[in-house]
Design a protein around this motif. Structure first.
Motif, PDB file in Angstrom:
ATOM      1  N   LYS A  33       1.016  -0.824  -0.162  1.00 13.69           N
ATOM      2  CA  LYS A  33       0.213  -0.429   0.075  1.00 13.69           C
ATOM      3  C   LYS A  33       0.861   1.246   0.071  1.00 13.69           C
ATOM      4  O   LYS A  33       2.487   1.081   0.216  1.00 13.69           O
ATOM      5  N   ALA A  34       0.329   2.335  -0.209  1.00  5.18           N
ATOM      6  CA  ALA A  34       1.343   3.744  -0.389  1.00  5.18           C
ATOM      7  C   ALA A  34       0.267   4.469   0.144  1.00  5.18           C
ATOM      8  O   ALA A  34      -1.184   5.170  -0.416  1.00  5.18           O
ATOM      9  N   THR A  35       0.663   5.564   0.471  1.00  8.94           N
ATOM     10  CA  THR A  35      -0.373   7.049   0.633  1.00  8.94           C
ATOM     11  C   THR A  35       0.517   8.352  -0.314  1.00  8.94           C
ATOM     12  O   THR A  35       1.747   8.777  -0.097  1.00  8.94           O
ATOM     13  N   LEU A  36      -0.028   8.875  -1.221  1.00 12.18           N
ATOM     14  CA  LEU A  36       0.284  10.039  -2.314  1.00 12.18           C
ATOM     15  C   LEU A  36      -0.029  11.171  -1.284  1.00 12.18           C
ATOM     16  O   LEU A  36      -1.755  11.272  -1.244  1.00 12.18           O
ATOM     17  N   ALA A  37       0.541  12.493  -1.223  1.00 11.29           N
ATOM     18  CA  ALA A  37      -0.021  13.763  -0.393  1.00 11.29           C
ATOM     19  C   ALA A  37       0.491  14.766  -2.264  1.00 11.29           C
ATOM     20  O   ALA A  37       1.376  14.782  -1.548  1.00 11.29           O
ATOM     21  N   VAL A  38      -0.806  15.514  -2.126  1.00 10.93           N
ATOM     22  CA  VAL A  38      -0.444  16.177  -3.233  1.00 10.93           C
ATOM     23  C   VAL A  38      -0.900  18.266  -2.619  1.00 10.93           C
ATOM     24  O   VAL A  38      -2.188  17.338  -2.297  1.00 10.93           O
ATOM     25  N   PRO A  39      -0.242  18.681  -3.363  1.00  8.70           N
ATOM     26  CA  PRO A  39      -0.917  20.387  -3.476  1.00  8.70           C
ATOM     27  C   PRO A  39      -1.986  20.576  -4.467  1.00  8.70           C
ATOM     28  O   PRO A  39      -2.645  19.929  -5.487  1.00  8.70           O
ATOM     29  N   VAL A  64      -3.916  12.294  -0.410  1.00 10.65           N
ATOM     30  CA  VAL A  64      -4.780  13.049   0.139  1.00 10.65           C
ATOM     31  C   VAL A  64      -3.930  14.187   0.302  1.00 10.65           C
ATOM     32  O   VAL A  64      -3.062  14.582  -0.499  1.00 10.65           O
ATOM     33  N   PRO A  65      -5.000  15.624  -0.155  1.00 13.57           N
ATOM     34  CA  PRO A  65      -4.337  16.917  -0.320  1.00 13.57           C
ATOM     35  C   PRO A  65      -3.464  17.509   0.759  1.00 13.57           C
ATOM     36  O   PRO A  65      -3.814  17.003   2.165  1.00 13.57           O
ATOM     37  N   THR A  66      -2.473  18.237   0.558  1.00 13.30           N
ATOM     38  CA  THR A  66      -1.499  18.796   1.536  1.00 13.30           C
ATOM     39  C   THR A  66      -1.992  19.790   2.437  1.00 13.30           C
ATOM     40  O   THR A  66      -2.224  20.074   3.867  1.00 13.30           O
ATOM     41  N   ASP A  67      -3.218  20.231   1.694  1.00 12.89           N
ATOM     42  CA  ASP A  67      -4.165  21.096   2.368  1.00 12.89           C
ATOM     43  C   ASP A  67      -5.451  21.399   2.285  1.00 12.89           C
ATOM     44  O   ASP A  67      -5.347  21.112   1.039  1.00 12.89           O
ATOM     45  N   GLU A  68      -6.357  22.239   2.139  1.00 15.65           N
ATOM     46  CA  GLU A  68      -7.625  22.421   1.873  1.00 15.65           C
ATOM     47  C   GLU A  68      -8.185  23.885   2.211  1.00 15.65           C
ATOM     48  O   GLU A  68      -7.796  23.778   3.249  1.00 15.65           O
ATOM     49  N   ARG A  69      -8.994  24.528   1.408  1.00 15.29           N
ATOM     50  CA  ARG A  69      -9.465  25.509   2.069  1.00 15.29           C
ATOM     51  C   ARG A  69     -10.850  25.295   2.153  1.00 15.29           C
ATOM     52  O   ARG A  69     -11.919  24.182   1.295  1.00 15.29           O
ATOM     53  N   TRP A  70     -11.476  26.163   3.030  1.00  9.36           N
ATOM     54  CA  TRP A  70     -13.365  25.192   4.053  1.00  9.36           C
ATOM     55  C   TRP A  70     -13.437  25.624   3.045  1.00  9.36           C
ATOM     56  O   TRP A  70     -14.680  27.032   2.766  1.00  9.36           O
ATOM     57  N   VAL A  71     -14.142  25.139   1.914  1.00 13.58           N
ATOM     58  CA  VAL A  71     -15.229  25.071   0.595  1.00 13.58           C
ATOM     59  C   VAL A  71     -15.631  24.304   0.552  1.00 13.58           C
ATOM     60  O   VAL A  71     -15.212  23.335   0.178  1.00 13.58           O
ATOM     61  N   LEU A 128       5.406  12.761  -1.181  1.00 14.31           N
ATOM     62  CA  LEU A 128       4.538  13.807  -0.994  1.00 14.31           C
ATOM     63  C   LEU A 128       5.025  14.543  -1.707  1.00 14.31           C
ATOM     64  O   LEU A 128       6.473  14.910  -2.237  1.00 14.31           O
ATOM     65  N   LEU A 129       4.624  15.632  -2.210  1.00 17.66           N
ATOM     66  CA  LEU A 129       4.706  16.874  -3.269  1.00 17.66           C
ATOM     67  C   LEU A 129       4.023  17.849  -2.349  1.00 17.66           C
ATOM     68  O   LEU A 129       2.737  17.946  -2.715  1.00 17.66           O
ATOM     69  N   LEU A 130       4.984  19.193  -2.888  1.00 12.50           N
ATOM     70  CA  LEU A 130       4.773  20.364  -2.316  1.00 12.50           C
ATOM     71  C   LEU A 130       4.717  21.534  -2.752  1.00 12.50           C
ATOM     72  O   LEU A 130       5.846  21.331  -4.303  1.00 12.50           O
ATOM     73  N   GLY A 131       4.084  22.874  -3.081  1.00 16.27           N
ATOM     74  CA  GLY A 131       4.182  23.696  -4.230  1.00 16.27           C
ATOM     75  C   GLY A 131       4.686  24.688  -2.977  1.00 16.27           C
ATOM     76  O   GLY A 131       5.105  24.099  -1.911  1.00 16.27           O
ATOM     77  N   MET A 132       4.722  25.616  -3.462  1.00 16.78           N
ATOM     78  CA  MET A 132       4.962  27.061  -2.804  1.00 16.78           C
ATOM     79  C   MET A 132       4.827  28.101  -3.376  1.00 16.78           C
ATOM     80  O   MET A 132       5.136  28.235  -4.862  1.00 16.78           O
TER      81      MET A 132
END
Length: 224
Positions: A33-39, A64-71, A128-132
């Motif tokens: 199994k694996a977990t991918l986190a993306v922006p 999983v998203p690295t973060d989310e807007r509460w919308v 994990l993939l991040l943006g900046m």
């Protein structure tokens, strides 16, 4: 900090998608199994387009998203909507989405504990993939964020609500310990301004440049 420079964005997006797919496949062979986190944002969209068609065992991958807007998830501001539209289709439609948003709650504080419980079994992050941003924020770890110090600390919290002047809506974000615990960390940026910002961040404390929290273990992928 390791910086990989590409001659153009299209090549970077293609090669990065292939790299992520290879690392996910390796994790699947080893662990099953694996977990991918993306922006969110516009930059990773072409990476998602390519990745969605890769022939790997998506049924055993959690996204999983690295973060989310509460919308709401149908909002064009929703990272979850971006993932559904660009990544979780084709072969990748078989993957399991781990949400960082809970419909029916007016504020993230109302749902954060339940969201953490849903996330915990899928940690640590395999890839994990991040943006900046040009302000050196990553995920929703914003300079000046109301809970930034807590999110950067050795907290046991997996996610935290975050409000900041540059964030727009209230958000939820993976905390720095969760990001740092990822087995493989990639940061994708484009343009001269962000190249200068990430080089500046390497000499600043995380409270001023939150991306600094992961730079020691990250591979930075950059194209003009």
């Amino acid at each position: 900090m390791q910086i990989e420079t590409y001659p153009d964005r299209e090549l970077m997006q293609l090669q990065l998608a292939n790299l992520l797919a290879g690392q996910l496949a390796e994790t699947l062979r080893r662990e099953g199994k694996a977990t991918l986190a993306v922006p969110g944002g516009t930059t990773p969209g072409p990476v998602f387009d390519t990745l969605s068609g890769v022939d790997i065992d998506w049924a055993n991958i959690s996204v999983v998203p690295t973060d989310e807007r509460w919308v709401d998830e149908d909002s064009d501001r929703s990272n979850t909507r971006l993932l559904r539209d660009r990544l979780l289709r084709g072969r990748a439609a078989a993957a399991q989405l781990i949400p960082l948003y809970a419909p029916g709650h007016d504020a993230p504080e109302e749902a954060v504990e339940a969201l953490e419980q849903g996330l915990a079994p899928h940690l640590p992050i395999s890839v994990l993939l991040l943006g900046m941003g040009e302000d050196m924020h990553t995920a929703s770890l914003f300079p000046g964020g109301d809970r930034l110090e807590e999110a950067l600390s050795a907290t046991t919290r997996l996610i935290l609500p975050m409000r900041a002047e540059g964030a727009g809506e209230p958000r939820v974000t993976l905390t720095a310990p969760v990001l740092r615990a990822a087995v493989r960390v990639h940061v994708m940026i484009t343009g001269a301004e962000k190249r200068a910002a990430i080089e500046k961040a390497a000499g600043l404390p995380p409270m001023e440049a939150p991306i600094r929290a992961v730079l020691d273990q990250a591979v930075v992928h950059w194209a003009e």
